[in-house]
Write a protein that holds these residues in place. Structure first.
Motif, mmCIF file in Angstrom:
data_model
loop_
_atom_site.group_PDB
_atom_site.id
_atom_site.type_symbol
_atom_site.label_atom_id
_atom_site.label_comp_id
_atom_site.label_asym_id
_atom_site.label_seq_id
_atom_site.Cartn_x
_atom_site.Cartn_y
_atom_site.Cartn_z
ATOM 1 N N UNK A 1 14.749 -6.954 -0.846
ATOM 2 C CA UNK A 1 15.559 -5.749 -0.615
ATOM 3 C C UNK A 1 14.675 -4.508 -0.569
ATOM 4 N N UNK A 2 13.639 -4.462 -1.398
ATOM 5 C CA UNK A 2 12.709 -3.327 -1.358
ATOM 6 C C UNK A 2 11.955 -3.285 -0.028
ATOM 7 N N UNK A 3 11.546 -4.445 0.453
ATOM 8 C CA UNK A 3 10.830 -4.492 1.736
ATOM 9 C C UNK A 3 11.747 -4.090 2.900
ATOM 10 N N UNK A 4 12.991 -4.541 2.872
ATOM 11 C CA UNK A 4 13.937 -4.144 3.923
ATOM 12 C C UNK A 4 14.234 -2.648 3.852
ATOM 13 N N UNK A 5 14.350 -2.126 2.652
ATOM 14 C CA UNK A 5 14.546 -0.687 2.474
ATOM 15 C C UNK A 5 13.385 0.088 3.101
ATOM 16 N N UNK B 1 0.817 -1.216 0.000
ATOM 17 C CA UNK B 1 0.000 0.000 0.000
ATOM 18 C C UNK B 1 0.851 1.267 0.000
ATOM 19 N N UNK B 2 1.998 1.226 0.651
ATOM 20 C CA UNK B 2 2.765 2.452 0.864
ATOM 21 C C UNK B 2 3.862 2.709 -0.171
ATOM 22 N N UNK B 3 4.249 1.687 -0.915
ATOM 23 C CA UNK B 3 5.383 1.842 -1.826
ATOM 24 C C UNK B 3 4.989 1.569 -3.271
ATOM 25 N N UNK B 4 5.147 2.561 -4.125
ATOM 26 C CA UNK B 4 4.870 2.386 -5.550
ATOM 27 C C UNK B 4 5.874 1.426 -6.175
ATOM 28 N N UNK B 5 7.121 1.497 -5.742
ATOM 29 C CA UNK B 5 8.166 0.666 -6.345
ATOM 30 C C UNK B 5 7.876 -0.824 -6.194
#
Length: 121
Positions: free
Chosen positions: A67-71, A25-29
């Motif tokens: 990696x995107x989730x950890x970021x 929900x929070x990250x477009x990437x």
């Protein structure tokens, strides 16, 4: 044992799903990564990848998504600790974690080129 540790096995999966929904929900990437992952998986199926090629593909996809989730987790944690105030050190930490996502993405693209190039030639 703390009340957080005593939450049980089923709640672990519930919390993990909640975390994935939050980042979705929070990250477009992450939406872009998942869309590309779906297209790549479909292409792998279309090109009749064998089990090894699919495993390599799935590992590359997982590398980028994790990696995107950890970021995102790092960004949320630092914003929470510093109450969204600017800090040079926080900015550096966020840049480093974003750089990790970029490296994972570039490596995954290279893996994809190697796997699909093999089938296109």
């Amino acid at each position: 044992m703390s009340r957080f540790k005593a939450q049980g096995f089923n709640n672990t999966f519930k919390n993990a799903r909640k975390g994935f929904r939050l980042v979705f929900k929070s990250e477009t990437n992450i939406k872009i990564h998942i869309l590309i992952a779906a297209l790549v998986i479909f292409a792998g199926y279309f090109f009749e990848f064998d089990a090894i090629e699919f495993c390599i593909l799935l590992i590359a996809i997982a590398l980028v998504i994790v990696s995107e989730m950890l970021n995102t987790a790092i960004e949320f944690a630092l914003d929470s600790i510093y109450h969204n105030k600017y800090s040079k050190m926080v900015g550096m930490a966020k840049d480093i974690s974003a750089g990790a996502v970029m490296i994972a993405s570039v490596i995954s693209v290279i893996i994809g080129l190697l796997l699909f190039g093999n089938h296109l030639i």
